[in-house]
Motif scaffolding. Structure first.
Motif, short mmCIF file in Angstrom:
data_model
loop_
_atom_site.label_atom_id
_atom_site.label_comp_id
_atom_site.label_asym_id
_atom_site.label_seq_id
_atom_site.Cartn_x
_atom_site.Cartn_y
_atom_site.Cartn_z
N GLU A 164 3.77 4.48 5.66
CA GLU A 164 2.86 4.66 6.78
C GLU A 164 2.80 3.25 7.52
OE1 GLU A 164 -0.77 5.78 5.17
OE2 GLU A 164 -0.04 8.07 4.62
N VAL A 165 2.88 2.40 6.98
CA VAL A 165 2.81 0.94 7.67
C VAL A 165 4.09 0.32 8.12
CG1 VAL A 165 1.76 -1.47 7.11
CG2 VAL A 165 0.79 0.53 5.88
N ALA B 182 0.78 -1.23 0.12
CA ALA B 182 0.05 0.08 -0.14
C ALA B 182 0.80 1.15 -0.01
CB ALA B 182 -0.95 0.12 1.24
N ASP B 183 2.00 1.35 0.66
CA ASP B 183 2.98 2.04 0.90
C ASP B 183 3.58 2.54 -0.58
OD1 ASP B 183 2.49 3.15 3.46
OD2 ASP B 183 4.04 1.83 4.02
N SER C 224 11.83 2.23 3.12
CA SER C 224 11.51 2.46 4.35
C SER C 224 12.88 2.93 5.17
CB SER C 224 10.97 1.25 5.22
OG SER C 224 12.18 0.19 5.31
N GLY C 225 13.79 2.65 4.76
CA GLY C 225 15.05 3.10 5.40
C GLY C 225 15.41 2.11 6.77
N GLY D 253 2.53 -4.61 8.49
CA GLY D 253 2.49 -5.26 7.19
C GLY D 253 2.48 -6.43 7.15
N LEU D 254 3.38 -7.02 7.94
CA LEU D 254 3.33 -8.76 7.90
C LEU D 254 2.22 -9.27 8.62
CD1 LEU D 254 7.04 -9.02 9.35
CD2 LEU D 254 6.32 -9.48 7.05
N ARG D 255 1.73 -8.65 9.61
CA ARG D 255 0.57 -8.91 10.11
C ARG D 255 -0.78 -8.97 9.04
NH1 ARG D 255 -4.32 -7.23 11.67
NH2 ARG D 255 -3.81 -5.35 10.93
N ARG D 256 -0.81 -7.97 8.34
CA ARG D 256 -1.95 -7.79 7.32
C ARG D 256 -1.68 -9.00 6.29
NH1 ARG D 256 -2.60 -1.40 5.91
NH2 ARG D 256 -2.58 -0.51 7.92
#
Length: 346
Positions: free
Chosen positions: A316-317, A235-236, A260-261, A322-325
Motif C-alpha cells: 500500500e505504501v 508496514a506492508d 513490491s515488484g 515510505g522513504l518520506r516516512r
C-alpha cells in the motif's frame, strides 16, 4: 505490559478476550512492527525479547502504551527449547521472526547463525508439534535466492547460499518444509524482500543513507551501488505476515514471496532519498562495506502474485512515501541519537 521470566510459563492476565499469538524476535525491527500490527488487529501478543542483563526489550520499549497494554514480553532465547515452549504455550499462532540477519557478521561468526537460525527454528517447530499449535508462520528472506537467474523471482527460483547467513536461512526454510511434509505441521513460510522503515538497523542501505543525511552529512559512505533491490515498507511487510497468519489452509506448506515488484539500484535509491529529503549528496565508496566478490547478491525483484492470489495482500505504501516516512522518523533527534551515524555497522 507483563514481563515474565524465560524459565517460567507465561500466564495471560488480560480479560479482553483477545486471541493469543506469539512472536519470536518481537524486539527487533520487523518484529516490533508486526507486534503493533497484530495488537491493532485485535490480538494479544506474547512477545519474545532476547535475554539481556540491561533489562532492555529492544524496540518494544518504544511502542505506545495503548499497544503495550496488550503485549506480554517474555525474556528468553530462541536457541533454548524451554524458552520457546514457554512462549508458545496457549498461543494459537506463532510468528517466528527471531534470527541473526546481518550478512557481514555471518562471515565473522557463522556458527552463531547456525545455532540461532537453524537450531532456533527447530525449537519452534518441535514446540509447535508438541503443543498442537494451530499455525506456524516461518520467516524466510529473499537472500536465499542469491543473484536472480530469472526475473521477476518466483518461489520456484533455485536457492543459492551466497553467504553463511543465506545458507542458514535456506536450512531453516527446508526444516520448516520437512516438518510440514513429515508430520503435517501447519507451517507457512513468508519470504519478504528488502524491508525498510523506522527502527531499522543502520547495517542496511536505506537507514545508512538517511541517517547520514539527517545528521547533516553531504558525503555519504556506502558499498557497491550497482545491486538492485525490491524495497518494501515495513508496514506492508507486517501486513503480509498477518495475511498469511489469518489465511485459510490453502497457504499451508507454501512459500510465499512478499515484494513490491519494483526494482531499483542502490545508486538510484540514494538519489531518490536525497530528492525526498531535499538535499544534495556525494557518495564515497568504502571497501570495508563491500561483500566478498562471490557473495554479493546483484539483483532482486519479487513475483508476489501467489501471496496476492491467496490472501489479497498487496503493498500500500509507495517507495517515495515510505522513504518520506522513514526520513521523518530518523530526523527526530531522539531517534537519530540511537545510531552511530557514519560508522560501519557489521
Amino acid at each position: 505490559m507483563t514481563h515474565t521470566a524465560a524459565s517460567l510459563p507465561t500466564v495471560s492476565r488480560s480479560s479482553s478476550g483477545r486471541p493469543l499469538v506469539a512472536v519470536t524476535g518481537a524486539d527487533g525491527f520487523i518484529g516490533s512492527h508486526l507486534t503493533e500490527e497484530l495488537v491493532r488487529a485485535g490480538y494479544r501478543v506474547r512477545a519474545m525479547a532476547i535475554y539481556n542483563s540491561q533489562g532492555s526489550y529492544g524496540w518494544l520499549d518504544t511502542l505506545e502504551p495503548e499497544v503495550l497494554e496488550h503485549v506480554e514480553v517474555q525474556l528468553g532465547d530462541v536457541r533454548d527449547a524451554g524458552s520457546v515452549r514457554a512462549l508458545m504455550g496457549g498461543a494459537h499462532t506463532v510468528y517466528h521472526l527471531a534470527a541473526l540477519i546481518a550478512i557481514p557478521y555471518s562471515y565473522v561468526a557463522p556458527r552463531s547463525y547456525v545455532e540461532t537460525n537453524i537450531t532456533g527454528t527447530l525449537n519452534v517447530l518441535e514446540a509447535a508439534r508438541d503443543l498442537g499449535t494451530r499455525r506456524v508462520v516461518h520467516t524466510s528472506t529473499s537472500e536465499v535466492y542469491g543473484t536472480a537467474r530469472t526475473v521477476p523471482i518466483h518461489e520456484s527460483h533455485p536457492l543459492q547460499g551466497q553467504s553463511p547467513y543465506s545458507a542458514t536461512k535456506i536450512g531453516a526454510d527446508k526444516l520448516a518444509e520437512s516438518y510440514h511434509l513429515s508430520f503435517g505441521l501447519p507451517v507457512v513460510t513468508l519470504r519478504p524482500f528488502n524491508t525498510y522503515g523506522p527502527r531499522q538497523s543502520a547495517r542496511a542501505v536505506i537507514p545508512t543513507v538517511i541517517s547520514q543525511i539527517a545528521a547533516g552529512r553531504t558525503e555519504i559512505r556506502l558499498g557497491d551501488l550497482r545491486p538492485t533491490r525490491d524495497f518494501n515498507f515495513v508496514a506492508d511487510t507486517a501486513r503480509a505476515f498477518r495475511a498469511v497468519g489469518e489465511a485459510g489452509d490453502e497457504v499451508l506448506g507454501r512459500v510465499l514471496n512478499a515484494g513490491s515488484g519494483r526494482e531499483i539500484s542502490v545508486g538510484d535509491t540514494v538519489r531518490l532519498i536525497a530528492q525526498v529529503m531535499g538535499r544534495e549528496v556525494e557518495v564515497v565508496q568504502e571497501d570495508i562495506r563491500l561483500r566478498p566478490e562471490g557473495s554479493e547478491v546483484m539483483r532482486l525483484l519479487a513475483d508476489a502474485s501467489a501471496l496476492r492470489d491467496l490472501t489479497g495482500w498487496a503493498p500500500e505504501v509507495s517507495l517515495e512515501e515510505g522513504l518520506r516516512r522513514t526520513a521523518e522518523w530518523f530526523t527526530n533527534p531522539a531517534h537519530l541519537a540511537r545510531y552511530r551515524v557514519g560508522e560501519y555497522t557489521v
